[in-house]
Design a protein around this motif. Structure first.
Motif, short mmCIF file in Angstrom:
data_model
loop_
_atom_site.label_atom_id
_atom_site.label_comp_id
_atom_site.label_asym_id
_atom_site.label_seq_id
_atom_site.Cartn_x
_atom_site.Cartn_y
_atom_site.Cartn_z
N GLN A 83 36.96 -24.33 4.49
CA GLN A 83 38.37 -24.13 4.77
C GLN A 83 39.23 -24.67 3.62
OE1 GLN A 83 39.64 -24.61 8.97
NE2 GLN A 83 37.59 -25.44 9.33
N GLY A 84 38.81 -24.37 2.40
CA GLY A 84 39.58 -24.74 1.22
C GLY A 84 39.34 -26.14 0.72
N ARG A 85 38.53 -26.91 1.39
CA ARG A 85 38.27 -28.29 0.97
C ARG A 85 36.87 -28.36 0.35
NH1 ARG A 85 35.96 -32.95 3.32
NH2 ARG A 85 36.89 -34.89 2.55
N THR A 86 36.79 -28.92 -0.87
CA THR A 86 35.53 -29.01 -1.59
C THR A 86 34.99 -30.43 -1.55
OG1 THR A 86 36.15 -27.23 -3.12
CG2 THR A 86 34.42 -28.74 -3.85
N THR A 87 33.72 -30.55 -1.22
CA THR A 87 33.06 -31.85 -1.27
C THR A 87 31.82 -31.72 -2.15
OG1 THR A 87 31.81 -31.35 0.75
CG2 THR A 87 33.87 -32.58 1.01
N ILE A 88 31.51 -32.82 -2.86
CA ILE A 88 30.36 -32.88 -3.76
C ILE A 88 29.45 -34.02 -3.32
CG2 ILE A 88 29.60 -33.31 -6.12
CD1 ILE A 88 30.87 -30.62 -5.84
N GLU A 89 28.17 -33.74 -3.24
CA GLU A 89 27.19 -34.78 -2.94
C GLU A 89 26.09 -34.75 -4.01
OE1 GLU A 89 26.18 -35.34 1.49
OE2 GLU A 89 26.72 -33.22 1.32
N ILE A 90 25.71 -35.93 -4.47
CA ILE A 90 24.56 -36.07 -5.36
C ILE A 90 23.37 -36.39 -4.47
CG2 ILE A 90 23.58 -37.26 -7.34
CD1 ILE A 90 26.11 -35.64 -7.93
N GLN A 91 22.37 -35.52 -4.49
CA GLN A 91 21.24 -35.64 -3.55
C GLN A 91 19.92 -35.66 -4.31
OE1 GLN A 91 21.77 -32.06 -1.24
NE2 GLN A 91 23.23 -33.00 0.16
N ASN A 92 18.88 -36.06 -3.57
CA ASN A 92 17.49 -35.96 -4.05
C ASN A 92 17.29 -36.61 -5.42
OD1 ASN A 92 16.94 -34.43 -1.71
ND2 ASN A 92 17.48 -32.54 -2.77
N VAL A 93 17.85 -37.79 -5.58
CA VAL A 93 17.66 -38.52 -6.85
C VAL A 93 16.22 -39.00 -6.91
CG1 VAL A 93 18.38 -40.47 -8.24
CG2 VAL A 93 20.07 -39.22 -6.87
N LYS A 94 15.56 -38.70 -8.01
CA LYS A 94 14.17 -39.11 -8.17
C LYS A 94 13.86 -39.36 -9.64
CE LYS A 94 12.96 -34.22 -7.65
NZ LYS A 94 12.25 -33.23 -6.78
N ALA A 95 12.78 -40.07 -9.87
CA ALA A 95 12.39 -40.39 -11.24
C ALA A 95 10.89 -40.61 -11.30
CB ALA A 95 13.13 -41.64 -11.72
N ASP A 96 10.36 -40.53 -12.50
CA ASP A 96 8.95 -40.82 -12.71
C ASP A 96 8.76 -41.28 -14.15
OD1 ASP A 96 6.35 -41.20 -11.93
OD2 ASP A 96 5.99 -39.12 -11.32
N LEU A 97 7.56 -41.78 -14.43
CA LEU A 97 7.28 -42.36 -15.73
C LEU A 97 6.44 -41.44 -16.61
CD1 LEU A 97 6.42 -46.05 -14.73
CD2 LEU A 97 8.61 -45.13 -15.52
N MET A 98 6.64 -41.62 -17.91
CA MET A 98 5.84 -40.94 -18.92
C MET A 98 5.30 -42.00 -19.89
SD MET A 98 8.38 -37.71 -19.79
CE MET A 98 9.69 -38.77 -20.40
N TYR A 99 4.35 -41.59 -20.69
CA TYR A 99 3.76 -42.52 -21.66
C TYR A 99 3.71 -41.86 -23.03
CZ TYR A 99 0.36 -45.57 -23.96
OH TYR A 99 -0.28 -46.41 -24.83
#
Length: 396
Positions: free
Chosen positions: A330-346
């Motif tokens: 209804q004309g209102r915008t919302t933003i969500e940052i989701q599914n934050v993940k990380a992993d390691l490399m060598y």
């Protein structure tokens, strides 16, 4: 009875009947208003249905992030082919499949692409072959930060060469930030789009290893030292235009696995100004991830290196990802940052500084590349979640 008398008789009878009806309560024939056909049909119909509320519009875009490309001489020499070309696939070929799953793919171009007509150099004043940029672009990296402590390693000419190189990549959908050829470009607030989500992208550095922007070119490299207000104002302006603001920041203390006070204080200022995603680099060591402002801003204090010829534990590196979720209701915008993940490399290499290869820990099945690799992984992955235990490890 003649005709005249018959008419009189009928009139008398009609009057008597009408009178009887009135007297018996039949006055309704005279007083009740018969509704018009249109009114009757309206009274018999049901109430009109309300217009249904439109369903919310939903948009999603994914972002992959990794760290510094520090192109020391051994990495460059090993990639150089007999015909003078370069092949970086052995170095980064295992990382590319992880990145290609995402819409936006970020890395930090730590060492400047200052022009191949200049000598290719390593530490301390780097000049990296532009073929390295070609390799990253051809493999889908489309978000590149250029403001680092090595941005002026090759002087003004090298900086301008790098700027021109990256401008040529815009046709491939690559967006860069941090170095500019004019004051107008530096002050601009660009807005890009991916999957129906608009975003702005900025890059700033704490300094340039003692080098300074020329007095007549203060815009050349985005250095936030003494210009923090300008940086925050730029973010505020972007927040008025774009759904999401991404800021890459070169900061922190080298080889430290925790953010220093300068990082944490500046991160809060950036979040308060409207930054949604803060991507930190420079320490050459991984640092924690932290939510700020009630999960409105996600801060990656340092992703470590993507590739470099440095000693352990700088060889422990991070890749990270997230999803940007946009809802328009209804004309209102919302933003969500989701599914934050990380992993390691060598960052693997042989003791004589050759055989360089970046290997995600998820690809290691034994100790071929790193002795006791599972124990090392368990130790260093805890750094990622030090400030936010809920951050997902793995699943990239």
């Amino acid at each position: 009875m003649n005709h005249k008398n018959r008419l009189s008789f009928k009139a008398v009878v009609f009057s008597i009947v009408i009178g009887l009806l009135i007297g018996c309560g039949g006055g309704w024939l005279l007083t009740k208003r018969i509704p018009k056909p249109s009114e009757a049909s309206a009274s018999e119909s049901t109430e009109p249905e309300e217009t249904p509320t439109p369903a919310p519009e939903v948009y999603d875009a994914s972002l992959f992030m990794t760290g510094d490309t520090v192109m020391h001489r051994p990495l460059v020499y090993e990639a150089r082919q007999a015909d003078g070309s370069y092949d970086f696939s052995h170095l980064l070929g295992r990382v590319i499949p992880y990145a290609q799953k995402y819409d936006l793919r970020y890395y930090n171009q730590e060492t400047i692409l200052g022009g191949d007509e200049r000598a290719i150099q390593g530490y301390p004043t780097f000049n990296t072959p532009q073929a390295f940029g070609d390799y990253m672009v051809s493999n889908g990296f489309n978000l590149v930060s250029n403001a680092t402590n090595h941005s002026l390693d090759q002087g003004v000419d090298g900086a301008l060469n790098s700027i021109n190189y990256w401008k040529q990549q815009e046709a491939e959908g690559v967006h860069t930030a941090g170095m500019y050829a004019s004051a107008e470009e530096q002050a601009a607030v660009p807005v890009y789009e991916v999957n129906g989500i608009t975003y702005s992208f900025f890059s700033w550095t704490y300094g340039m290893n003692g080098f300074q922007n020329p007095d007549d070119m203060p815009y050349l490299v985005n250095c936030f030292d003494g210009r923090e207000d300008e940086m925050c104002n730029q973010i505020r302006a972007a927040k008025e235009k774009a759904d999401v603001v991404i800021v890459a920041v070169h900061w922190g203390t080298e080889y430290q696995f925790s953010p220093d006070e300068t990082q944490t204080a500046l991160a809060q200022r950036l979040a308060d100004a409207g930054a949604d995603i803060i991507i930190g680099n420079h320490p050459h060591a991984i640092q924690p991830i932290q939510w700020l402002n009630d999960h409105k801003t996600i801060c990656f204090y340092a992703l470590g290196n993507l590739c470099a010829a440095q000693y352990f534990p700088s060889t422990i590196e991070m890749m990270a990802a997230l999803n940007i979720h946009k809802t328009v209701d209804q004309g209102r915008t919302t933003i969500e940052i989701q599914n934050v993940k990380a992993d390691l490399m060598y960052q693997y290499y042989k003791g004589e500084w050759y055989g360089f290869e970046v290997i995600p820990f998820a690809d290691m099945t034994d100790d071929t590349y790193l002795d006791n690799h599972q124990a090392v992984y368990d130790e260093y992955k805890s750094i990622i979640t030090e400030l936010e235990p809920t951050i997902q490890i793995g699943g990239m």
